[in-house]
Design an enzyme around this catalytic site. Structure first.
Site, mmCIF file in Angstrom:
data_model
loop_
_atom_site.group_PDB
_atom_site.id
_atom_site.type_symbol
_atom_site.label_atom_id
_atom_site.label_comp_id
_atom_site.label_asym_id
_atom_site.label_seq_id
_atom_site.Cartn_x
_atom_site.Cartn_y
_atom_site.Cartn_z
ATOM 1 N N LYS A 195 0.981 -1.286 0.043
ATOM 2 C CA LYS A 195 -0.004 0.167 0.103
ATOM 3 C C LYS A 195 0.951 1.291 -0.059
ATOM 4 O O LYS A 195 1.554 1.452 1.108
ATOM 5 C CB LYS A 195 -0.873 0.008 1.241
ATOM 6 N N GLY A 247 6.889 4.346 8.388
ATOM 7 C CA GLY A 247 6.024 5.846 8.698
ATOM 8 C C GLY A 247 6.160 6.169 10.056
ATOM 9 O O GLY A 247 7.224 6.108 10.639
ATOM 10 N N SER A 248 5.055 6.823 10.429
ATOM 11 C CA SER A 248 5.220 7.470 11.753
ATOM 12 C C SER A 248 5.178 6.663 13.015
ATOM 13 O O SER A 248 4.657 5.359 12.931
ATOM 14 C CB SER A 248 3.988 8.493 12.299
ATOM 15 N N THR A 249 5.775 6.968 14.147
ATOM 16 C CA THR A 249 6.067 6.195 15.226
ATOM 17 C C THR A 249 4.432 5.858 15.896
ATOM 18 O O THR A 249 4.124 4.770 16.381
ATOM 19 C CB THR A 249 6.771 6.978 16.309
ATOM 20 N N GLU A 250 3.592 6.992 15.602
ATOM 21 C CA GLU A 250 2.100 6.802 16.082
ATOM 22 C C GLU A 250 1.658 5.431 15.631
ATOM 23 O O GLU A 250 1.055 4.789 16.322
ATOM 24 C CB GLU A 250 1.484 8.267 16.018
ATOM 25 N N GLY A 252 2.994 3.413 13.681
ATOM 26 C CA GLY A 252 3.917 2.127 14.001
ATOM 27 C C GLY A 252 3.397 1.456 15.427
ATOM 28 O O GLY A 252 3.264 0.398 15.372
ATOM 29 N N GLU A 269 9.772 0.840 10.706
ATOM 30 C CA GLU A 269 10.935 1.811 10.369
ATOM 31 C C GLU A 269 10.215 3.187 10.461
ATOM 32 O O GLU A 269 9.361 3.428 9.709
ATOM 33 C CB GLU A 269 11.532 1.704 8.997
ATOM 34 N N CYS A 303 13.390 10.388 7.375
ATOM 35 C CA CYS A 303 13.196 9.880 8.848
ATOM 36 C C CYS A 303 14.570 10.174 9.545
ATOM 37 O O CYS A 303 14.581 10.319 10.757
ATOM 38 C CB CYS A 303 12.807 8.560 8.608
ATOM 39 N N GLU A 400 9.672 15.094 16.029
ATOM 40 C CA GLU A 400 10.057 15.055 14.474
ATOM 41 C C GLU A 400 9.103 16.259 13.504
ATOM 42 O O GLU A 400 7.829 16.058 13.769
ATOM 43 C CB GLU A 400 9.820 13.621 13.992
HETATM 44 P P1 NDP Z 1 1.785 7.761 8.661
HETATM 45 O O1 NDP Z 1 2.575 7.008 9.544
HETATM 46 O O2 NDP Z 1 0.340 7.890 8.877
HETATM 47 O O3 NDP Z 1 1.820 6.945 7.200
HETATM 48 C C1 NDP Z 1 2.339 6.057 6.723
HETATM 49 C C2 NDP Z 1 1.731 4.800 6.018
HETATM 50 O O4 NDP Z 1 0.987 4.275 6.989
HETATM 51 C C3 NDP Z 1 0.924 5.463 4.786
HETATM 52 O O5 NDP Z 1 0.867 4.649 3.972
HETATM 53 C C4 NDP Z 1 -0.407 5.482 5.534
HETATM 54 O O6 NDP Z 1 -1.414 5.853 4.977
HETATM 55 C C5 NDP Z 1 -0.502 4.430 6.351
HETATM 56 N N1 NDP Z 1 -1.361 4.354 7.506
HETATM 57 C C6 NDP Z 1 -1.941 5.396 8.114
HETATM 58 N N2 NDP Z 1 -2.677 5.014 9.203
HETATM 59 C C7 NDP Z 1 -2.672 3.656 9.335
HETATM 60 C C8 NDP Z 1 -3.121 2.612 10.145
HETATM 61 N N3 NDP Z 1 -3.872 2.936 11.195
HETATM 62 N N4 NDP Z 1 -2.755 1.499 9.879
HETATM 63 C C9 NDP Z 1 -2.019 0.987 8.847
HETATM 64 N N5 NDP Z 1 -1.589 1.849 7.844
HETATM 65 C C10 NDP Z 1 -1.789 3.145 8.137
HETATM 66 O O7 NDP Z 1 2.182 9.072 8.505
HETATM 67 P P2 NDP Z 1 1.864 10.264 8.130
HETATM 68 O O8 NDP Z 1 1.863 10.397 6.388
HETATM 69 O O9 NDP Z 1 0.424 10.651 8.413
HETATM 70 O O10 NDP Z 1 2.879 11.494 8.359
HETATM 71 C C11 NDP Z 1 2.646 11.760 9.656
HETATM 72 C C12 NDP Z 1 4.011 11.886 10.441
HETATM 73 O O11 NDP Z 1 4.728 10.767 10.474
HETATM 74 C C13 NDP Z 1 5.014 13.151 9.557
HETATM 75 O O12 NDP Z 1 4.671 14.214 9.842
HETATM 76 C C14 NDP Z 1 6.427 12.506 10.076
HETATM 77 O O13 NDP Z 1 6.578 13.169 11.286
HETATM 78 C C15 NDP Z 1 6.072 11.099 10.226
HETATM 79 N N6 NDP Z 1 6.469 10.336 9.174
HETATM 80 C C16 NDP Z 1 7.826 9.598 9.215
HETATM 81 C C17 NDP Z 1 8.067 8.819 8.206
HETATM 82 C C18 NDP Z 1 9.387 7.850 8.041
HETATM 83 O O14 NDP Z 1 10.010 7.504 7.294
HETATM 84 N N7 NDP Z 1 9.734 7.801 9.533
HETATM 85 C C19 NDP Z 1 7.445 8.636 6.979
HETATM 86 C C20 NDP Z 1 6.301 9.382 6.740
HETATM 87 C C21 NDP Z 1 5.914 10.215 7.997
HETATM 88 P P3 NDP Z 1 -1.949 7.294 4.367
HETATM 89 O O15 NDP Z 1 -0.827 7.768 3.552
HETATM 90 O O16 NDP Z 1 -3.015 6.861 3.549
HETATM 91 O O17 NDP Z 1 -2.142 7.912 5.549
#
Ligand code: NDP
Length: 491
Positions: A195, A247-250, A252, A269, A303, A400
């Site tokens: 995804k 993606g985000s720690t939250e 994750g 990650e 990140c 972050e």
């Molecule tokens: P998210 O963690 O929400 O997004 C990462 C991926 O997870 C996207 O494909 C997202 O879909 C998907 N996702 C969102 N919610 C869920 C869920 N409940 N279960 C499974 N998958 C999910 O990051 P955001 O894009 O919202 O960014 C928010 C913050 O996260 C940023 O401001 C940044 O600080 C941090 N971030 C960190 C990254 C890293 O590489 N460490 C990368 C991206 C963000 P969708 O895109 O549709 O929301």
């Protein structure tokens, strides 16, 4: 000589030599008006869709499918079918050929992918062209090499594929993260459902063409687009054997909670707040380049971005002066202009998050510096920013920001630098700038960061494992280590 002078008289001489636009043409890319979900090498019409935009001007680019639970279930079913009906039994040497094919097609079509990546994500074309695309291809090349050598990678253990891998990726390096996820999974004999992020689906959808071009058997790679709900459906699907998330720690943490007790394998990650530490014996001009690359590369949507600069007190002042001067030369603007250094912020939501944290920095008492630059009127933009007078407790030193915003702190001794660098819930990366090799080694042993760069920053190589400590996640991607999460062992 006379003739030359004569010509010179008549030649139209630009008044200002500092800038002339060099826009990359978008003709090479053909974007369809509407995209389906890619399941079993077929395009499946989704029941719902949303519009994906170009962050540089908010222009709509295409309608994208919003996969629901049933769509995800059919993608997982396709991946399961492909795994059990042949792919897992394909010899490693044969799987490798598919990976090599993908790598070569990515190289052949790299300009097309780079333009699309910059259009949909907002990153400067020189980065998508020179970093994202070459690295994405390199990941497929690298893991192609491992596909028939898994027994040598893990001697005296019997490596077997895990099964169906569910992979969820972010918007900061859309195609590169796809490569980091798909290449090792396939090399190990798994099938995947991936995804992409909601805001940046287009290169993953173009990649579906590559899957067909490379003649991968149906169901080996499935791409389902949509927002977080699609990601959640993938995490919860009982047919998935392993989740790989960036993606985000939250999010994750939420995924980890949901998977507890299910037996599914997981790698995370997550975020970072890297310390970039500059000692007084380092080559300052070189360090300035590393600082700029560390935090303004990809608008700071990285990140492992070097978002906290620790300057040794004795050189802090000249270092900051040099940095400010360098910032004045950064060109912020159209991601498709080959001169652009800092492109568009990926989404309105991310822009608002950056603005909120920058406001918090000002309110808490930090001093802000932004070089003079004219930002385009349409689209999402944020000027490169440096905060000085930052205390450890400020939100801009702890959270972050994921934008082009640097927080500068100072230190006196190496011990203090280590103490401050480790004062974060994260532990993804760090940088050390010093002439002394012994000091680099001393620092590296004490810093809790998955990657430490010495006298450089943001260097990536498929052969090198990448991943975090603490709230930056667990598991490694890249290198031999990157194979392990996609394998099980009879032990
Ligand atoms: P998210 O963690 O929400 O997004 C990462 C991926 O997870 C996207 O494909 C997202 O879909 C998907 N996702 C969102 N919610 C869920 C869920 N409940 N279960 C499974 N998958 C999910 O990051 P955001 O894009 O919202 O960014 C928010 C913050 O996260 C940023 O401001 C940044 O600080 C941090 N971030 C960190 C990254 C890293 O590489 N460490 C990368 C991206 C963000 P969708 O895109 O549709 O929301």
């Amino acid at each position: 000589m006379t003739e030359l002078e004569h010509k010179q008289d008549r030649a139209p001489v630009p008044k200002d030599w500092t800038y002339a636009p060099a826009p990359e043409s978008t003709d090479i890319v053909s974007i369809r008006g509407r995209y389906g979900l890619f399941i079993n090498n077929e395009w499946i019409a989704p029941s719902e869709s949303y519009t994906t935009l170009a962050p540089r001007d908010e222009e709509p680019l295409a309608e994208i499918g919003q996969a629901n639970e049933q769509d995800v279930a059919s993608a997982v079913g396709a991946a399961r079918g492909a795994f059990e009906n042949g792919w897992s039994a394909v010899p490693g040497s044969e799987r490798a050929k598919y990976l090599f094919r993908i790598a070569r097609i990515l190289q052949e079509r790299s300009r097309e992918f780079a333009v699309l990546e910059s259009l949909n994500g907002g990153k400067p074309i020189k980065e998508s062209r020179d970093v994202d695309l070459p690295l994405a291809a390199a990941h497929f090349f690298y893991y192609a090499g491992w596909a028939d050598k898994l027994e040598y990678a893990f001697p005296n253990r019997t490596p077997k594929p895990v099964g169906v891998a569910g992979q969820i990726i972010p918007w900061n390096f859309p195609l590169l993260m796809l490569a980091w996820k798909i290449a090792p999974a396939l090399a190990c004999g798994n099938t995947v459902v991936l995804k992409p992020a909601e805001t940046t689906p287009l290169t993953a959808l173009l990649f579906c063409d590559v899957v067909r071009q490379a003649e991968l058997p149906p169901g080996v790679i499935n791409i389902v687009t949509g927002d977080g709900r699609t990601g959640a459906a993938l995490v919860d699907n009982p047919g998935v054997d392993k989740i790989a998330f960036t993606g985000s720690t939250e999010v994750g943490k939420a995924i980890q909670r949901r998977l507890a007790g299910t037996g599914k394998k997981l790698t995370l990650e997550l975020g970072g707040k890297a310390a970039n530490i500059v000692f007084d014996d380092s080559a300052l001009d070189q360090a300035v380049e590393g600082i700029v690359n560390g935090i303004y590369f990809n608008q700071g949507h990285v990140c492992c971005a070097g978002s906290r600069l620790f300057a040794q007190e004795s050189i802090a002042e000249p270092l900051i002066e040099k940095l400010k001067r360098r910032l004045e030369t950064l060109r912020v603007g159209d991601p498709l202009d080959k001169n652009t250094d800092v492109g568009a912020i990926n989404s309105r939501m991310q822009l608002e998050k950056i603005e909120e944290l920058v406001q918090a920095g000002k309110d808490e008492g930090a001093e802000i510096y932004q070089p003079p630059c004219v930002l385009p009127e349409k689209g999402y933009w944020f000027a490169p920013t440096v905060f000085t007078n930052v205390a450890q407790s400020y939100r801009i030193a702890q959270e972050e920001i994921f934008g082009p915003v640097l927080s500068v702190l100072t230190f006196r001794t190496p011990e203090e630098a280590v103490e401050k660098a480790n004062n974060t819930p994260y532990g993804l990366s760090a940088g050390v700038w010093t002439e002394k090799g012994s000091r680099i080694l001393w620092m590296v042993q004490r810093m809790r960061a998955g990657v430490v760069w010495a006298n450089t920053f943001n260097r990536f190589d498929p052969t090198s494992p990448f991943g975090g400590y603490k709230e930056s996640g667990f598991g490694r991607e890249g290198g031999r280590h990157g194979l392990e999460p996609y394998l099980t062992f009879d032990e």
